[in-house]
Design an enzyme around this catalytic site. Structure first.
Site, short mmCIF file in Angstrom:
data_model
loop_
_atom_site.label_atom_id
_atom_site.label_comp_id
_atom_site.label_asym_id
_atom_site.label_seq_id
_atom_site.Cartn_x
_atom_site.Cartn_y
_atom_site.Cartn_z
N TYR A 148 38.10 32.81 44.66
CA TYR A 148 39.09 33.89 44.48
C TYR A 148 39.32 34.62 45.80
CZ TYR A 148 41.18 38.07 42.31
OH TYR A 148 42.02 39.11 41.96
N ASN A 177 40.52 47.57 41.71
CA ASN A 177 40.25 47.48 40.26
C ASN A 177 41.23 48.29 39.41
OD1 ASN A 177 37.73 47.03 41.85
ND2 ASN A 177 36.97 46.42 39.85
N THR A 213 29.51 50.83 43.23
CA THR A 213 30.68 51.66 42.91
C THR A 213 31.96 50.84 42.88
OG1 THR A 213 31.25 52.20 45.20
CG2 THR A 213 29.62 53.63 44.10
N ASP A 274 27.99 40.45 44.36
CA ASP A 274 28.69 41.57 43.75
C ASP A 274 28.81 42.69 44.81
OD1 ASP A 274 28.93 42.39 40.49
OD2 ASP A 274 28.94 44.04 41.92
P1 NAD Z 1 45.37 38.32 34.22
O1 NAD Z 1 44.34 37.25 34.20
O2 NAD Z 1 45.58 39.14 33.01
O3 NAD Z 1 46.80 37.70 34.61
C1 NAD Z 1 46.97 36.54 35.36
C2 NAD Z 1 48.11 35.75 34.75
O4 NAD Z 1 48.35 34.59 35.54
C3 NAD Z 1 47.79 35.25 33.34
O5 NAD Z 1 48.90 35.49 32.50
C4 NAD Z 1 47.54 33.75 33.53
O6 NAD Z 1 47.81 33.01 32.38
C5 NAD Z 1 48.47 33.45 34.68
N1 NAD Z 1 48.07 32.28 35.47
C6 NAD Z 1 46.84 31.98 35.96
N2 NAD Z 1 46.87 30.83 36.65
C7 NAD Z 1 48.17 30.39 36.61
C8 NAD Z 1 48.83 29.25 37.13
N3 NAD Z 1 48.18 28.33 37.84
N4 NAD Z 1 50.16 29.12 36.89
C9 NAD Z 1 50.84 30.05 36.16
N5 NAD Z 1 50.25 31.14 35.64
C10 NAD Z 1 48.93 31.30 35.86
O7 NAD Z 1 45.03 39.23 35.48
P2 NAD Z 1 45.66 40.60 35.99
O8 NAD Z 1 44.58 41.61 36.01
O9 NAD Z 1 46.93 40.89 35.30
O10 NAD Z 1 45.96 40.21 37.51
C11 NAD Z 1 47.25 39.82 37.92
C12 NAD Z 1 47.25 39.58 39.42
O11 NAD Z 1 46.82 40.75 40.10
C13 NAD Z 1 46.30 38.45 39.87
O12 NAD Z 1 46.91 37.72 40.91
C14 NAD Z 1 45.09 39.18 40.39
O13 NAD Z 1 44.42 38.46 41.37
C15 NAD Z 1 45.74 40.46 40.95
N6 NAD Z 1 44.75 41.55 41.00
C16 NAD Z 1 44.39 42.20 39.84
C17 NAD Z 1 43.44 43.20 39.90
C18 NAD Z 1 43.01 43.96 38.69
O14 NAD Z 1 42.13 44.81 38.80
N7 NAD Z 1 43.58 43.77 37.52
C19 NAD Z 1 42.85 43.53 41.13
C20 NAD Z 1 43.23 42.83 42.26
C21 NAD Z 1 44.19 41.85 42.18
N1 UDP Z 2 29.83 44.99 35.56
C1 UDP Z 2 28.83 45.46 34.73
N2 UDP Z 2 28.86 45.10 33.42
C2 UDP Z 2 29.83 44.33 32.88
C3 UDP Z 2 30.86 43.85 33.74
C4 UDP Z 2 30.82 44.19 35.07
O1 UDP Z 2 27.93 46.19 35.17
O2 UDP Z 2 29.77 44.06 31.67
C5 UDP Z 2 29.82 45.40 36.98
C6 UDP Z 2 29.94 44.24 37.97
O3 UDP Z 2 28.66 43.72 38.28
C7 UDP Z 2 30.59 44.94 39.16
C8 UDP Z 2 31.46 46.01 38.52
O4 UDP Z 2 30.95 46.20 37.20
O5 UDP Z 2 29.62 45.56 39.96
C9 UDP Z 2 32.93 45.63 38.43
O6 UDP Z 2 33.00 44.34 37.87
P1 UDP Z 2 34.39 43.66 37.48
O7 UDP Z 2 34.08 42.28 37.00
O8 UDP Z 2 35.15 44.55 36.59
O9 UDP Z 2 35.23 43.61 38.84
P2 UDP Z 2 34.88 43.23 40.36
O10 UDP Z 2 33.42 42.95 40.51
O11 UDP Z 2 35.71 42.05 40.63
O12 UDP Z 2 35.27 44.45 41.09
#
Ligand code: NAD
Ligand code: UDP
Length: 312
Positions: A148, A177, A213, A274
């Protein structure tokens, strides 16, 4: 294209953020093409949009090329939860790298503006706190999060190179996040896990000591930021997130309080690599666009809790 109304492609449009984005773009009177392979996305997320004449959806995987005529592209396709992106890490790399190449190729051909949903994960386990855009990051290239993190980093590289080499009109946002309604019950990320566990009266699973955090942004705030950046003329990466920083223990306690749950905390092993601390410096995007988040954690959590109460 000579027509006034823009046609906008949202890849990952049936996912958590993508479906909210489709909805907002329709409200703003764009024609919206939602593309998704429904890996973590759900038809349910876009159900209320299907009858809108300005909305279409296409089942497609962005690891394969596609020919479309569009004015703007939001490239959001990629599973965002560690549980889902680690399930098939090779596919995650392909989605990020081949997906970016196909979307950039499309943007180049039709001269569309294209925005990449990048991530705070490009900073890895950061030595700089809070994280500014100038920081190059501290990412393990061979760990379980690399598919990722490095996938998103190479996507940024591709965006910058298509911009320098082919003058593609790019935008890059580094999302921190984000949480809110439409996260999956089994999403695996911390906010949805804790809310679902609290509502079910199950133990709250804190990974490690819970002192790590994160900074949590409510989805409606993020959406305003996404549009502000798309409408700006900035081709450099910009952080989007809420700078209020909480430990995972603090988050757990807040969710227990807000749900009135009797759940107890249990500690589980902390996943490899993490990140220890994460908080965005958003001064750059604020200066360029005026954007900053306005929903505080308790307000956002209450809306998220309400959503999960309805679906559980
Ligand atoms: P999500 O998993 O809900 O959405 C991702 C979507 O992409 C899903 O609908 C999935 O079916 C689709 N998808 C995955 N692989 C695909 C492929 N190969 N072709 C077509 N569709 C595909 O996640 P989200 O939280 O909505 O995140 C959306 C975007 O934002 C992602 O690119 C993610 O990396 C980015 N992002 C999200 C967060 C967050 O905290 N939610 C943080 C940083 C970046
Ligand atoms: N985390 C946790 N319990 C859970 C899921 C996640 O303590 O059930 C922690 C995880 O280890 C991380 C933070 O929460 O430190 C955020 O995790 P998340 O998967 O939401 O996002 P990311 O690590 O990609 O920021």
């Amino acid at each position: 294209m000579s027509k006034d109304k823009k046609t906008v492609l949202v890849t990952g449009g049936a996912g958590f953020i993508g479906s909210h984005l489709c909805e907002l773009l329709l409200e703003k009177d764009f024609d919206v093409l939602c593309l998704d392979n429904f890996y973590t996305g759900r038809k349910k997320n876009i159900k209320k949009l299907i009858d809108n004449p300005n909305f279409e959806y296409i089942r497609h995987d962005i690891t394969q090329p596609i020919l479309l005529e569009v004015d703007w592209i939001f490239n959001f396709a990629c599973p965002a939860s560690p549980v889902h992106y680690q399930y098939n890490p090779v596919k995650t790399v392909k989605t990020n790298v081949m997906g970016a190449i196909h979307m950039l190729g499309l943007a180049k051909r039709v001269k569309a503006r294209i925005l990449q949903a990048s991530t705070s994960e490009v900073y890895g386990d950061p030595d700089m706190h809070p994280q500014r855009e100038e920081y190059w990051g501290n990412v393990n290239p061979i760990g379980i999060r690399s598919c990722y993190d490095e996938g998103k980093r190479i996507a940024e590289t591709l965006f910058m190179d298509y911009h320098r080499q082919n003058q593609v009109d790019i935008r890059i946002i580094r999302i921190f996040n984000t949480y809110g309604p439409r996260m999956l019950v089994n999403d695996g990320r911390v906010v949805s896990n804790f809310v679902v566990q609290a509502l079910r009266g199950e133990p709250i699973t804190v990974y490690g000591d819970g002192e790590q955090t994160r900074s949590f942004c409510f989805v409606s705030d993020l959406l305003k930021g996404i549009l502000a950046v798309m409408e700006s003329d900035c081709n450099q990466p910009l952080n989007l997130g809420n700078p209020q920083e909480y430990s995972i223990l603090e988050l757990a306690e807040k969710i227990i309080k807000l749900t009135g749950s009797s759940s107890k905390l249990i500690h589980k092993e902390k996943p490899l690599d993490d990140p220890v601390r994460r908080k965005p410096d958003i001064s750059k995007v604020k200066k360029l666009t005026g954007w900053e988040p306005s929903v505080d954690l308790e307000q956002g959590l209450l809306k998220t809790i309400e959503y999960f109460k309805q679906i559980l």
